[in-house]
Write a protein that holds these residues in place. Structure first.
Motif, PDB file in Angstrom:
ATOM      1  N   VAL A 100     -24.618 108.332 -26.117  1.00  0.00           N
ATOM      2  CA  VAL A 100     -25.576 107.253 -25.886  1.00  0.00           C
ATOM      3  C   VAL A 100     -25.340 106.242 -27.007  1.00  0.00           C
ATOM      4  O   VAL A 100     -25.684 106.492 -28.167  1.00  0.00           O
ATOM      5  N   ILE A 101     -24.719 105.121 -26.656  1.00  0.00           N
ATOM      6  CA  ILE A 101     -24.411 104.074 -27.638  1.00  0.00           C
ATOM      7  C   ILE A 101     -24.838 102.760 -27.008  1.00  0.00           C
ATOM      8  O   ILE A 101     -24.107 102.182 -26.201  1.00  0.00           O
ATOM      9  N   ILE A 102     -26.034 102.324 -27.350  1.00  0.00           N
ATOM     10  CA  ILE A 102     -26.584 101.110 -26.752  1.00  0.00           C
ATOM     11  C   ILE A 102     -27.093 100.185 -27.847  1.00  0.00           C
ATOM     12  O   ILE A 102     -27.164 100.575 -29.009  1.00  0.00           O
ATOM     13  N   GLY A 103     -27.427  98.978 -27.449  1.00  0.00           N
ATOM     14  CA  GLY A 103     -27.878  97.994 -28.418  1.00  0.00           C
ATOM     15  C   GLY A 103     -26.711  97.515 -29.268  1.00  0.00           C
ATOM     16  O   GLY A 103     -25.533  97.731 -28.927  1.00  0.00           O
ATOM     17  N   PRO A 104     -27.003  96.892 -30.403  1.00  0.00           N
ATOM     18  CA  PRO A 104     -25.951  96.348 -31.269  1.00  0.00           C
ATOM     19  C   PRO A 104     -24.966  97.405 -31.770  1.00  0.00           C
ATOM     20  O   PRO A 104     -23.840  97.081 -32.134  1.00  0.00           O
ATOM     21  N   MET A 105     -25.376  98.678 -31.765  1.00  0.00           N
ATOM     22  CA  MET A 105     -24.478  99.724 -32.270  1.00  0.00           C
ATOM     23  C   MET A 105     -23.250  99.925 -31.386  1.00  0.00           C
ATOM     24  O   MET A 105     -22.274 100.512 -31.836  1.00  0.00           O
ATOM     25  N   LEU A 106     -23.276  99.432 -30.153  1.00  0.00           N
ATOM     26  CA  LEU A 106     -22.071  99.512 -29.327  1.00  0.00           C
ATOM     27  C   LEU A 106     -20.946  98.725 -29.990  1.00  0.00           C
ATOM     28  O   LEU A 106     -19.809  99.190 -30.064  1.00  0.00           O
ATOM     29  N   GLN A 107     -21.257  97.552 -30.502  1.00  0.00           N
ATOM     30  CA  GLN A 107     -20.238  96.763 -31.197  1.00  0.00           C
ATOM     31  C   GLN A 107     -19.797  97.468 -32.479  1.00  0.00           C
ATOM     32  O   GLN A 107     -18.619  97.434 -32.839  1.00  0.00           O
ATOM     33  N   ASP A 108     -20.738  98.149 -33.148  1.00  0.00           N
ATOM     34  CA  ASP A 108     -20.388  98.886 -34.367  1.00  0.00           C
ATOM     35  C   ASP A 108     -19.345  99.959 -34.087  1.00  0.00           C
ATOM     36  O   ASP A 108     -18.340 100.065 -34.790  1.00  0.00           O
ATOM     37  N   ILE A 109     -19.554 100.771 -33.040  1.00  0.00           N
ATOM     38  CA  ILE A 109     -18.593 101.855 -32.778  1.00  0.00           C
ATOM     39  C   ILE A 109     -17.251 101.298 -32.315  1.00  0.00           C
ATOM     40  O   ILE A 109     -16.212 101.865 -32.632  1.00  0.00           O
ATOM     41  N   LEU A 154     -30.659  98.767 -23.341  1.00  0.00           N
ATOM     42  CA  LEU A 154     -29.366  98.643 -22.664  1.00  0.00           C
ATOM     43  C   LEU A 154     -29.209  97.256 -22.050  1.00  0.00           C
ATOM     44  O   LEU A 154     -28.192  96.583 -22.249  1.00  0.00           O
ATOM     45  N   GLN A 155     -30.198  96.827 -21.302  1.00  0.00           N
ATOM     46  CA  GLN A 155     -30.084  95.570 -20.556  1.00  0.00           C
ATOM     47  C   GLN A 155     -30.249  94.320 -21.421  1.00  0.00           C
ATOM     48  O   GLN A 155     -29.639  93.294 -21.130  1.00  0.00           O
ATOM     49  N   SER A 156     -31.070  94.391 -22.468  1.00  0.00           N
ATOM     50  CA  SER A 156     -31.361  93.156 -23.213  1.00  0.00           C
ATOM     51  C   SER A 156     -30.711  93.069 -24.593  1.00  0.00           C
ATOM     52  O   SER A 156     -30.586  91.974 -25.129  1.00  0.00           O
ATOM     53  N   GLU A 157     -30.291  94.202 -25.165  1.00  0.00           N
ATOM     54  CA  GLU A 157     -29.767  94.165 -26.531  1.00  0.00           C
ATOM     55  C   GLU A 157     -28.325  94.639 -26.662  1.00  0.00           C
ATOM     56  O   GLU A 157     -27.734  94.505 -27.728  1.00  0.00           O
ATOM     57  N   THR A 158     -27.767  95.201 -25.602  1.00  0.00           N
ATOM     58  CA  THR A 158     -26.410  95.740 -25.663  1.00  0.00           C
ATOM     59  C   THR A 158     -25.402  94.639 -25.353  1.00  0.00           C
ATOM     60  O   THR A 158     -25.553  93.936 -24.347  1.00  0.00           O
ATOM     61  N   PRO A 159     -24.393  94.488 -26.215  1.00  0.00           N
ATOM     62  CA  PRO A 159     -23.378  93.462 -25.935  1.00  0.00           C
ATOM     63  C   PRO A 159     -22.719  93.702 -24.579  1.00  0.00           C
ATOM     64  O   PRO A 159     -22.444  94.843 -24.215  1.00  0.00           O
ATOM     65  N   ILE A 161     -19.887  93.950 -23.200  1.00  0.00           N
ATOM     66  CA  ILE A 161     -18.454  94.156 -23.378  1.00  0.00           C
ATOM     67  C   ILE A 161     -17.997  95.282 -22.463  1.00  0.00           C
ATOM     68  O   ILE A 161     -18.802  96.117 -22.049  1.00  0.00           O
ATOM     69  N   GLY A 162     -16.726  95.284 -22.138  1.00  0.00           N
ATOM     70  CA  GLY A 162     -16.185  96.334 -21.298  1.00  0.00           C
ATOM     71  C   GLY A 162     -16.594  96.211 -19.850  1.00  0.00           C
ATOM     72  O   GLY A 162     -16.932  95.135 -19.357  1.00  0.00           O
ATOM     73  N   MET A 163     -16.571  97.353 -19.167  1.00  0.00           N
ATOM     74  CA  MET A 163     -16.847  97.422 -17.734  1.00  0.00           C
ATOM     75  C   MET A 163     -18.187  98.119 -17.534  1.00  0.00           C
ATOM     76  O   MET A 163     -18.404  99.224 -18.016  1.00  0.00           O
ATOM     77  N   TRP A 164     -19.092  97.470 -16.791  1.00  0.00           N
ATOM     78  CA  TRP A 164     -20.405  98.031 -16.493  1.00  0.00           C
ATOM     79  C   TRP A 164     -20.401  98.488 -15.036  1.00  0.00           C
ATOM     80  O   TRP A 164     -20.004  97.726 -14.154  1.00  0.00           O
ATOM     81  N   ILE A 165     -20.852  99.728 -14.808  1.00  0.00           N
ATOM     82  CA  ILE A 165     -20.833 100.296 -13.461  1.00  0.00           C
ATOM     83  C   ILE A 165     -22.213 100.826 -13.101  1.00  0.00           C
ATOM     84  O   ILE A 165     -22.738 101.710 -13.781  1.00  0.00           O
ATOM     85  N   ASP A 166     -22.770 100.305 -12.012  1.00  0.00           N
ATOM     86  CA  ASP A 166     -23.992 100.877 -11.443  1.00  0.00           C
ATOM     87  C   ASP A 166     -23.545 102.033 -10.554  1.00  0.00           C
ATOM     88  O   ASP A 166     -23.046 101.838  -9.459  1.00  0.00           O
ATOM     89  N   SER A 167     -23.729 103.241 -11.058  1.00  0.00           N
ATOM     90  CA  SER A 167     -23.266 104.438 -10.351  1.00  0.00           C
ATOM     91  C   SER A 167     -24.377 105.081  -9.522  1.00  0.00           C
ATOM     92  O   SER A 167     -24.235 106.225  -9.086  1.00  0.00           O
TER      93      SER A 167
END
Length: 190
Positions: A100-109, A154-159, A161-167
């Motif tokens: 679970v990597i959401i919000g600004p920390m996605l860019q950090d990782i 997830l929806q408002s603070e996560t950059p 980036i990458g591919m987003w998939i509604d599964s």
């Protein structure tokens, strides 16, 4: 990169990478990461949550209003997962890292992971699907996190980036098929 049977072509099988799969709890990360790993040659599935589970005493769980210590432990977990992923990649493996990597920390990782190519896949099933999945499984000690709060981050603070998939309407196998169709063109991070 994939053929009509959704198998990876020999061209893409020879192209190693680090595949980062994220989303909120119960989004399907573990299942999808395992299935994707099984389709890649010489692959490893790194489960970021294992680093949280290694803490015997002094672990601080996440909440909707996390403490500084909780955030520092989360950041440490991500750094450890990134280092392990880099080591496996350097040793010749395809790496599928999930957490679970959401919000600004996605860019950090993304910055913690040193090797490229890096592919970011964000699973975004609808909140009611996540709630049903979460209700059906045993509690795992993730802390006091509310699904709606996680979805909001997830929806408002996560950059984006990458591919987003509604599964939401896809089986796990169909989700992996969709990833393999799109990952090499839509998920690559420079």
């Amino acid at each position: 990169m994939t053929n009509n049977n959704n198998e990876i072509t020999s061209e893409s099988k020879n192209e190693r990478g680090i595949f980062l799969i994220t989303g909120i709890m119960a989004a399907g990360k573990s299942t999808i990461a395992q299935l994707l790993s099984e389709r890649l040659e010489k692959s490893v599935h790194v489960r970021g949550d294992l680093f949280r589970k290694m803490i015997v005493n002094g672990g601080v769980g996440m909440s909707d209003t996390p403490s500084i210590e909780a955030l520092e432990q989360l950041r440490l977990r991500y750094k450890l997962a990134a280092k392990v992923s880099d080591e496996y990649y350097q040793s010749g493996f395809n790496v599928v890292l999930q957490d679970v990597i959401i919000g600004p920390m996605l860019q950090d990782i993304v910055e913690y992971i040193q090797h490229r190519p890096l592919y970011v896949i964000v699973l975004t099933p609808r909140p009611e699907i996540v709630a049903a999945r979460e209700a059906s499984r045993p509690k795992k000690g993730y802390g006091a996190m509310d699904i709606s709060s996680l979805e909001s981050v997830l929806q408002s603070e996560t950059p984006r980036i990458g591919m987003w998939i509604d599964s939401s309407n896809l089986t796990p196998e169909e989700t992996v098929d969709e990833i393999l169709r799109r990952v090499f063109t839509e998920a690559k991070i420079q």
